[in-house]
Enzyme design. Structure first.
Site, PDB file in Angstrom:
ATOM      1  N   PRO A  47       0.781  -1.229   0.000  1.00 48.75           N
ATOM      2  CA  PRO A  47       0.000   0.000   0.000  1.00 48.75           C
ATOM      3  C   PRO A  47       0.817   1.286   0.000  1.00 48.75           C
ATOM      4  CG  PRO A  47      -0.126  -1.122   2.120  1.00 48.75           C
ATOM      5  CD  PRO A  47       0.515  -2.078   1.165  1.00 48.75           C
ATOM      6  N   ASN A  48       0.293   2.223  -0.743  1.00 50.17           N
ATOM      7  CA  ASN A  48       0.818   3.594  -0.857  1.00 50.17           C
ATOM      8  C   ASN A  48       2.064   3.696  -1.727  1.00 50.17           C
ATOM      9  OD1 ASN A  48      -1.211   4.708   0.943  1.00 50.17           O
ATOM     10  ND2 ASN A  48      -0.116   3.659   2.576  1.00 50.17           N
ATOM     11  N   ARG A  83       4.891  10.914  -2.966  1.00 50.58           N
ATOM     12  CA  ARG A  83       4.743  10.591  -1.544  1.00 50.58           C
ATOM     13  C   ARG A  83       6.063  10.815  -0.809  1.00 50.58           C
ATOM     14  NH1 ARG A  83       4.609   4.471   0.930  1.00 50.58           N
ATOM     15  NH2 ARG A  83       4.291   5.088   3.099  1.00 50.58           N
ATOM     16  N   TYR A 117      11.368   8.842   0.289  1.00 53.93           N
ATOM     17  CA  TYR A 117      11.335   7.791  -0.736  1.00 53.93           C
ATOM     18  C   TYR A 117      11.926   8.216  -2.081  1.00 53.93           C
ATOM     19  CZ  TYR A 117       8.184   5.640   2.655  1.00 53.93           C
ATOM     20  OH  TYR A 117       7.663   5.108   3.792  1.00 53.93           O
ATOM     21  N   ASN A 150       8.037  -5.690  -1.400  1.00 56.02           N
ATOM     22  CA  ASN A 150       8.027  -4.546  -0.484  1.00 56.02           C
ATOM     23  C   ASN A 150       6.634  -4.502   0.118  1.00 56.02           C
ATOM     24  OD1 ASN A 150       7.994  -2.166   0.919  1.00 56.02           O
ATOM     25  ND2 ASN A 150       9.072  -0.984  -0.639  1.00 56.02           N
ATOM     26  N   ALA A 203       3.477  -0.772   4.578  1.00 54.74           N
ATOM     27  CA  ALA A 203       3.028  -0.764   5.981  1.00 54.74           C
ATOM     28  C   ALA A 203       2.570  -2.143   6.462  1.00 54.74           C
ATOM     29  CB  ALA A 203       1.905   0.258   6.167  1.00 54.74           C
ATOM     30  N   HIS A 245       4.596  -4.337   9.032  1.00 50.85           N
ATOM     31  CA  HIS A 245       4.674  -4.155  10.476  1.00 50.85           C
ATOM     32  C   HIS A 245       3.567  -4.853  11.259  1.00 50.85           C
ATOM     33  CE1 HIS A 245       7.642  -1.409   9.071  1.00 50.85           C
ATOM     34  NE2 HIS A 245       6.759  -0.616   8.487  1.00 50.85           N
ATOM     35  N   ASP A 248       2.047 -15.187   6.681  1.00 54.99           N
ATOM     36  CA  ASP A 248       1.732 -16.600   6.449  1.00 54.99           C
ATOM     37  C   ASP A 248       1.795 -16.934   4.961  1.00 54.99           C
ATOM     38  OD1 ASP A 248       1.438 -17.010   9.147  1.00 54.99           O
ATOM     39  OD2 ASP A 248      -0.747 -17.117   9.125  1.00 54.99           O
ATOM     40  N   GLU A 255      12.533  -9.597   1.127  1.00 50.50           N
ATOM     41  CA  GLU A 255      11.811  -8.425   1.630  1.00 50.50           C
ATOM     42  C   GLU A 255      12.676  -7.199   1.355  1.00 50.50           C
ATOM     43  OE1 GLU A 255      10.901  -8.660   5.841  1.00 50.50           O
ATOM     44  OE2 GLU A 255      10.688  -6.466   5.975  1.00 50.50           O
ATOM     45  N   HIS A 299      12.937  -2.756   1.292  1.00 55.51           N
ATOM     46  CA  HIS A 299      12.406  -1.447   1.670  1.00 55.51           C
ATOM     47  C   HIS A 299      13.266  -0.369   1.043  1.00 55.51           C
ATOM     48  CE1 HIS A 299       9.710  -3.261   4.574  1.00 55.51           C
ATOM     49  NE2 HIS A 299      10.715  -4.058   4.901  1.00 55.51           N
ATOM     50  N   ILE A 300      12.619   0.686   0.620  1.00 54.11           N
ATOM     51  CA  ILE A 300      13.328   1.824   0.033  1.00 54.11           C
ATOM     52  C   ILE A 300      14.055   2.584   1.139  1.00 54.11           C
ATOM     53  CG2 ILE A 300      13.003   4.005  -1.211  1.00 54.11           C
ATOM     54  CD1 ILE A 300      10.374   2.609  -2.368  1.00 54.11           C
ATOM     55  N   SER A 301      13.307   2.882   2.196  1.00 52.37           N
ATOM     56  CA  SER A 301      13.911   3.567   3.348  1.00 52.37           C
ATOM     57  C   SER A 301      14.483   2.520   4.303  1.00 52.37           C
ATOM     58  CB  SER A 301      12.839   4.398   4.064  1.00 52.37           C
ATOM     59  OG  SER A 301      11.877   3.546   4.675  1.00 52.37           O
ATOM     60  N   ARG A 320      13.686   4.894  11.533  1.00 48.20           N
ATOM     61  CA  ARG A 320      12.471   5.709  11.537  1.00 48.20           C
ATOM     62  C   ARG A 320      11.655   5.453  12.811  1.00 48.20           C
ATOM     63  NH1 ARG A 320       9.673   4.964   5.910  1.00 48.20           N
ATOM     64  NH2 ARG A 320       8.528   6.802   6.675  1.00 48.20           N
ATOM     65  N   ARG A 352       7.957   1.032  12.995  1.00 47.50           N
ATOM     66  CA  ARG A 352       8.554   0.474  11.763  1.00 47.50           C
ATOM     67  C   ARG A 352       9.724  -0.479  12.068  1.00 47.50           C
ATOM     68  NH1 ARG A 352       6.165   3.699   7.709  1.00 47.50           N
ATOM     69  NH2 ARG A 352       5.743   5.795   8.449  1.00 47.50           N
TER      70      ARG A 352
HETATM   71  C1  DQA Z   1       8.585   1.010   3.238  1.00 49.03           C
HETATM   72  C2  DQA Z   1       8.748   1.271   4.740  1.00 49.03           C
HETATM   73  C3  DQA Z   1       7.428   1.081   5.475  1.00 49.03           C
HETATM   74  O1  DQA Z   1       7.589   1.365   6.862  1.00 49.03           O
HETATM   75  C4  DQA Z   1       6.380   2.023   4.930  1.00 49.03           C
HETATM   76  O2  DQA Z   1       5.133   1.775   5.547  1.00 49.03           O
HETATM   77  C5  DQA Z   1       6.270   1.994   3.446  1.00 49.03           C
HETATM   78  C6  DQA Z   1       7.476   1.861   2.650  1.00 49.03           C
HETATM   79  C7  DQA Z   1       9.871   1.323   2.449  1.00 49.03           C
HETATM   80  O3  DQA Z   1       9.965   0.878   1.313  1.00 49.03           O
HETATM   81  O4  DQA Z   1      10.744   2.032   2.946  1.00 49.03           O
HETATM   82  O5  DQA Z   1       5.191   2.174   2.885  1.00 49.03           O
HETATM   83  O6  DQA Z   1       8.271  -0.368   3.061  1.00 49.03           O
END
Ligand code: DQA
Length: 146
Positions: A10-11, A18, A23, A73, A76, A79, A86, A100, A102-104, A109, A113
């Site tokens: 999501p997002n 964003r 990011y 990725n 959210a 978390h 699963d 897995e 993550h960009i950040s 943070r 997270r």
């Molecule tokens: C994220 C880090 C997550 O905490 C956050 O909710 C995201 C992006 C990242 O790619 O850094 O949406 O997965």
């Protein structure tokens, strides 16, 4: 032809606008172009994004059923989604890699997270390197597809 599923939660469809301070300014199309260019011959990249937990889980089933490595990725969902965890476990239990990404760097943070419910069932985790997190994951899964 090996297909690598690159799944985004999501997002992440809002990348580019964003929180660019966190990011960056590039969007998912830029990421797709970068990964397609980085993929070795015989490897195709299928990059998808959804805000819907069920859709993401169904894509993971598809990876298991079709034998596709996954770069995930979870955004959210990372978390708190035990359902996603699963599903992710099905991939690695099937002997397929699931990385897995993550960009950040979530550990640098907010405290919420710092926990990933997915990491324990992932093959590995790459975080904090911007889109290079995905590129390095792609490099790994294409060298070790199973
Ligand atoms: C994220 C880090 C997550 O905490 C956050 O909710 C995201 C992006 C990242 O790619 O850094 O949406 O997965």
């Amino acid at each position: 032809m090996t297909t690598i599923l690159v799944l985004n939660g999501p997002n992440l469809g809002r990348l580019g606008s964003r929180e660019p301070d966190v990011y960056g300014a590039a969007n998912l199309d830029d990421l797709r172009v970068m990964l397609v260019a980085a993929a070795p011959a015989g490897v195709s990249v299928d990059l998808r994004q959804t805000d819907d937990e069920a859709e993401l889980i169904h894509w993971i089933y598809e990876a298991v059923d079709e034998g596709m490595p996954v770069i995930l990725n979870p955004a959210a969902f990372t978390h708190y989604s035990y359902a996603l965890r699963d599903a992710a476990a099905l991939v690695t239990k099937a002997g397929l890699p699931l990385i897995e990404v993550h960009i950040s760097n979530p550990h640098a943070r907010e405290t919420f997270r710092h926990t990933s419910v997915v990491s324990a069932v992932a093959t590995g985790v790459i975080a904090g390197l911007g889109f290079d997190s995905y590129r390095l994951a792609l490099d790994f899964v294409t060298r070790r597809p199973a």
